[in-house]
Design a protein around this motif. Structure first.
Motif, mmCIF file in Angstrom:
data_model
loop_
_atom_site.group_PDB
_atom_site.id
_atom_site.type_symbol
_atom_site.label_atom_id
_atom_site.label_comp_id
_atom_site.label_asym_id
_atom_site.label_seq_id
_atom_site.Cartn_x
_atom_site.Cartn_y
_atom_site.Cartn_z
ATOM 1 N N GLY A 126 0.500 -1.242 -0.119
ATOM 2 C CA GLY A 126 0.040 -0.179 -0.016
ATOM 3 C C GLY A 126 0.765 1.220 -0.093
ATOM 4 O O GLY A 126 2.005 1.421 0.423
ATOM 5 N N THR A 127 0.448 2.301 -0.343
ATOM 6 C CA THR A 127 1.002 3.712 -0.694
ATOM 7 C C THR A 127 0.769 4.412 0.795
ATOM 8 O O THR A 127 1.815 5.399 0.713
ATOM 9 N N GLN A 128 -0.387 4.354 1.270
ATOM 10 C CA GLN A 128 -0.720 5.122 2.339
ATOM 11 C C GLN A 128 -0.839 4.461 3.526
ATOM 12 O O GLN A 128 -0.501 4.674 4.782
ATOM 13 N N LYS A 129 -1.522 3.187 3.502
ATOM 14 C CA LYS A 129 -1.733 2.296 4.703
ATOM 15 C C LYS A 129 -1.448 1.057 4.553
ATOM 16 O O LYS A 129 -2.080 0.148 4.543
ATOM 17 N N ARG A 130 0.170 0.988 4.374
ATOM 18 C CA ARG A 130 0.597 -0.456 3.896
ATOM 19 C C ARG A 130 0.588 -1.675 4.954
ATOM 20 O O ARG A 130 0.703 -2.761 5.018
ATOM 21 N N ASP A 131 0.461 -1.051 6.429
ATOM 22 C CA ASP A 131 0.092 -2.179 7.519
ATOM 23 C C ASP A 131 -1.289 -2.558 7.611
ATOM 24 O O ASP A 131 -1.803 -3.548 8.340
ATOM 25 N N MET A 174 -5.037 -4.446 -11.824
ATOM 26 C CA MET A 174 -4.667 -3.313 -10.932
ATOM 27 C C MET A 174 -3.412 -2.770 -11.527
ATOM 28 O O MET A 174 -2.734 -1.702 -11.532
ATOM 29 N N LYS A 175 -2.284 -3.833 -11.859
ATOM 30 C CA LYS A 175 -0.769 -3.425 -12.274
ATOM 31 C C LYS A 175 -1.055 -2.824 -13.788
ATOM 32 O O LYS A 175 -0.327 -1.929 -14.074
ATOM 33 N N LYS A 176 -1.908 -3.232 -14.675
ATOM 34 C CA LYS A 176 -1.936 -2.826 -16.010
ATOM 35 C C LYS A 176 -2.575 -1.536 -15.898
ATOM 36 O O LYS A 176 -1.975 -0.510 -16.832
ATOM 37 N N ASN A 177 -3.599 -1.101 -14.972
ATOM 38 C CA ASN A 177 -4.006 0.127 -15.210
ATOM 39 C C ASN A 177 -3.254 0.999 -14.127
ATOM 40 O O ASN A 177 -3.742 2.113 -13.872
ATOM 41 N N LYS A 178 -2.212 0.678 -13.607
ATOM 42 C CA LYS A 178 -1.400 1.407 -12.843
ATOM 43 C C LYS A 178 -1.971 2.146 -11.478
ATOM 44 O O LYS A 178 -1.909 3.261 -11.231
ATOM 45 N N ILE A 179 -2.614 0.825 -10.895
ATOM 46 C CA ILE A 179 -3.540 1.370 -9.748
ATOM 47 C C ILE A 179 -2.394 1.326 -8.813
ATOM 48 O O ILE A 179 -1.778 0.352 -8.469
ATOM 49 N N LYS A 180 -2.323 2.540 -7.819
ATOM 50 C CA LYS A 180 -1.501 2.305 -6.591
ATOM 51 C C LYS A 180 -2.323 2.397 -5.329
ATOM 52 O O LYS A 180 -3.042 3.241 -5.082
ATOM 53 N N PRO A 181 -2.579 1.277 -4.678
ATOM 54 C CA PRO A 181 -3.452 0.935 -3.768
ATOM 55 C C PRO A 181 -3.087 1.766 -2.392
ATOM 56 O O PRO A 181 -1.820 2.048 -2.161
ATOM 57 N N VAL A 182 -4.055 2.092 -1.849
ATOM 58 C CA VAL A 182 -3.774 2.711 -0.515
ATOM 59 C C VAL A 182 -3.418 1.818 0.538
ATOM 60 O O VAL A 182 -2.610 1.906 1.147
ATOM 61 N N HIS A 183 -4.258 0.744 0.709
ATOM 62 C CA HIS A 183 -3.920 -0.621 1.733
ATOM 63 C C HIS A 183 -2.927 -1.281 1.063
ATOM 64 O O HIS A 183 -2.720 -1.560 -0.262
ATOM 65 N N THR A 184 -2.344 -2.411 1.690
ATOM 66 C CA THR A 184 -1.623 -3.170 1.095
ATOM 67 C C THR A 184 -2.588 -4.583 0.376
ATOM 68 O O THR A 184 -3.569 -4.885 1.069
ATOM 69 N N ILE A 185 -2.577 -4.787 -0.978
ATOM 70 C CA ILE A 185 -3.444 -5.778 -1.429
ATOM 71 C C ILE A 185 -2.491 -7.251 -1.523
ATOM 72 O O ILE A 185 -1.612 -7.253 -2.125
ATOM 73 N N ARG A 186 -3.080 -8.217 -0.996
ATOM 74 C CA ARG A 186 -2.469 -9.705 -0.906
ATOM 75 C C ARG A 186 -3.340 -10.433 -1.447
ATOM 76 O O ARG A 186 -4.580 -10.695 -1.237
ATOM 77 N N GLU A 234 -13.072 -4.699 -9.782
ATOM 78 C CA GLU A 234 -13.742 -3.342 -9.703
ATOM 79 C C GLU A 234 -13.975 -3.181 -8.128
ATOM 80 O O GLU A 234 -13.918 -2.079 -7.504
ATOM 81 N N MET A 235 -14.766 -4.091 -7.573
ATOM 82 C CA MET A 235 -14.928 -4.239 -6.083
ATOM 83 C C MET A 235 -13.767 -4.139 -5.265
ATOM 84 O O MET A 235 -13.580 -3.246 -4.152
ATOM 85 N N LEU A 236 -12.667 -4.716 -5.911
ATOM 86 C CA LEU A 236 -11.386 -4.662 -4.867
ATOM 87 C C LEU A 236 -10.664 -3.057 -4.888
ATOM 88 O O LEU A 236 -10.379 -2.491 -3.976
ATOM 89 N N VAL A 237 -10.741 -2.363 -6.031
ATOM 90 C CA VAL A 237 -10.525 -1.162 -6.177
ATOM 91 C C VAL A 237 -11.478 -0.121 -5.263
ATOM 92 O O VAL A 237 -10.946 1.015 -4.721
ATOM 93 N N LEU A 238 -12.646 -0.313 -5.433
ATOM 94 C CA LEU A 238 -13.614 0.452 -4.609
ATOM 95 C C LEU A 238 -13.397 0.269 -3.086
ATOM 96 O O LEU A 238 -13.315 1.063 -2.371
ATOM 97 N N ILE A 239 -13.122 -0.885 -2.812
ATOM 98 C CA ILE A 239 -13.048 -1.106 -1.482
ATOM 99 C C ILE A 239 -11.647 -0.722 -0.724
ATOM 100 O O ILE A 239 -11.753 -0.005 0.273
#
Length: 301
Positions: free
Chosen positions: A110-115, A150-162, A292-297
């Motif tokens: 994640g970029t902001q809340k990686r924990d 997510m990688k293709k669309n260059k999404i930088k998630p707020v949280h860590t996505i596992r 899409e749900m993952l990105v919105l969450i």
């Protein structure tokens, strides 16, 4: 038989599956030497549908076998006619010693809340009658494709996505249980988890296991998912693999993808659950909805 009147075939399954899961030890209480159960499917076919069987340590572990629905109907009608029947069972099933297997795990930090972690996944194992294409190859594809998009669309998630490809869901859920155990030991904070384990059919809804406040927040996301086929978000079940995380993080939001279920149990745990039974367009639509749900969450929790 599974009740054919329900739109939700999983409800029909849940009301009948105790015959298979608990039939052996219940019958053993009364001295039975084996059990035959009707396959858990609504389809009239000649394929046996298998699945997990539970035993009690205080009772004999008697053999348990599933009959196809065609054979079950034939046997039932023959018994009702008063004809004397005998069944001969021959099987080679064996309990082997436990061995080590592994979950497969990858993540985007994640970029902001990686924990704070959002876990997505499905399960790797399947019953060996078929290929496990719907159960749960489709869930694995949905999860991997969500990460790829997510990688293709260059999404930088707020949280860590596992992304977790869980092992051993079908025979004890040890992948899910071990993942939750390790999360507890490491003091990890999981705020949400998403699972796909209902096949590769056309997506219809998401089922959410969460507090009333969190459920209301997730429901507000539905209009943004309308184009991907999601018409409803409702209170319900998250999934077998992600379920144990609830004991680790009681406030977690658990979300399950709900595809159209009419045909799912035609293939469930049977020889017919092969790649050719999966519609590529429906599989891709499910992956898109999952993504899409993952990105919105990630953005809104």
């Amino acid at each position: 038989p599974m009740n054919p009147s329900y739109k939700d075939t999983f409800k029909a399954y849940s009301e009948a599956v105790d015959q298979r899961s608990n039939g052996a030890w219940q019958a053993a209480r009364f001295g039975a030497i084996a059990v035959l159960v009707r396959s858990m499917t609504l389809k009239k076919d000649a394929y046996a549908h298998t699945g997990a069987v539970n035993y009690q340590d205080s009772l004999p572990r008697i053999p348990a076998m599933a009959l196809s629905t065609e054979d079950a109907d034939w046997l039932s009608n023959t018994l009702k006619s008063g004809v004397d029947c005998r069944a001969s069972l021959q099987l080679s099933a064996t309990w082997f010693a436990d061995t080590l297997s592994h979950n497969v795990v990858g993540e985007i930090r994640g970029t902001q809340k990686r924990d704070e972690i959002i876990t997505i996944g499905g399960h790797l194992d399947s019953w060996d009658l078929g290929e496990g294409a719907h159960d749960d190859g489709a869930g694995i594809v949905h999860s991997l494709e969500a990460i790829r998009l997510m990688k293709k669309n260059k999404i930088k998630p707020v949280h860590t996505i596992r992304c977790v490809l869980f092992m051993n869901e079908e025979n004890g859920n040890r992948g899910g249980l071990t993942y939750a155990k390790l999360a507890a030991e490491r003091g990890e904070k999981h705020i949400a988890a998403m699972e796909s384990d209902r096949g590769g059919f056309k997506p219809e809804a998401f089922s959410v296991d969460a507090s009333e406040t969190a459920l209301a927040a997730v429901k507000q996301l539905q209009p943004q998912l309308d184009k991907s086929g999601i018409k409803e978000i409702y209170a319900g079940y998250g999934g077998v693999d992600i379920g144990p995380l609830k004991k680790v993080n009681p406030g977690i939001v658990l979300i399950g993808l709900v595809p159209e279920s009419t045909l799912y149990f035609n293939y469930h745990h049977a020889e017919t659950d092969v790649l050719e039974a999966v519609n590529p367009d429906h599989l891709q639509a499910g992956a898109q909805a999952f993504y899409e749900m993952l990105v919105l969450i990630d953005k809104n929790l």
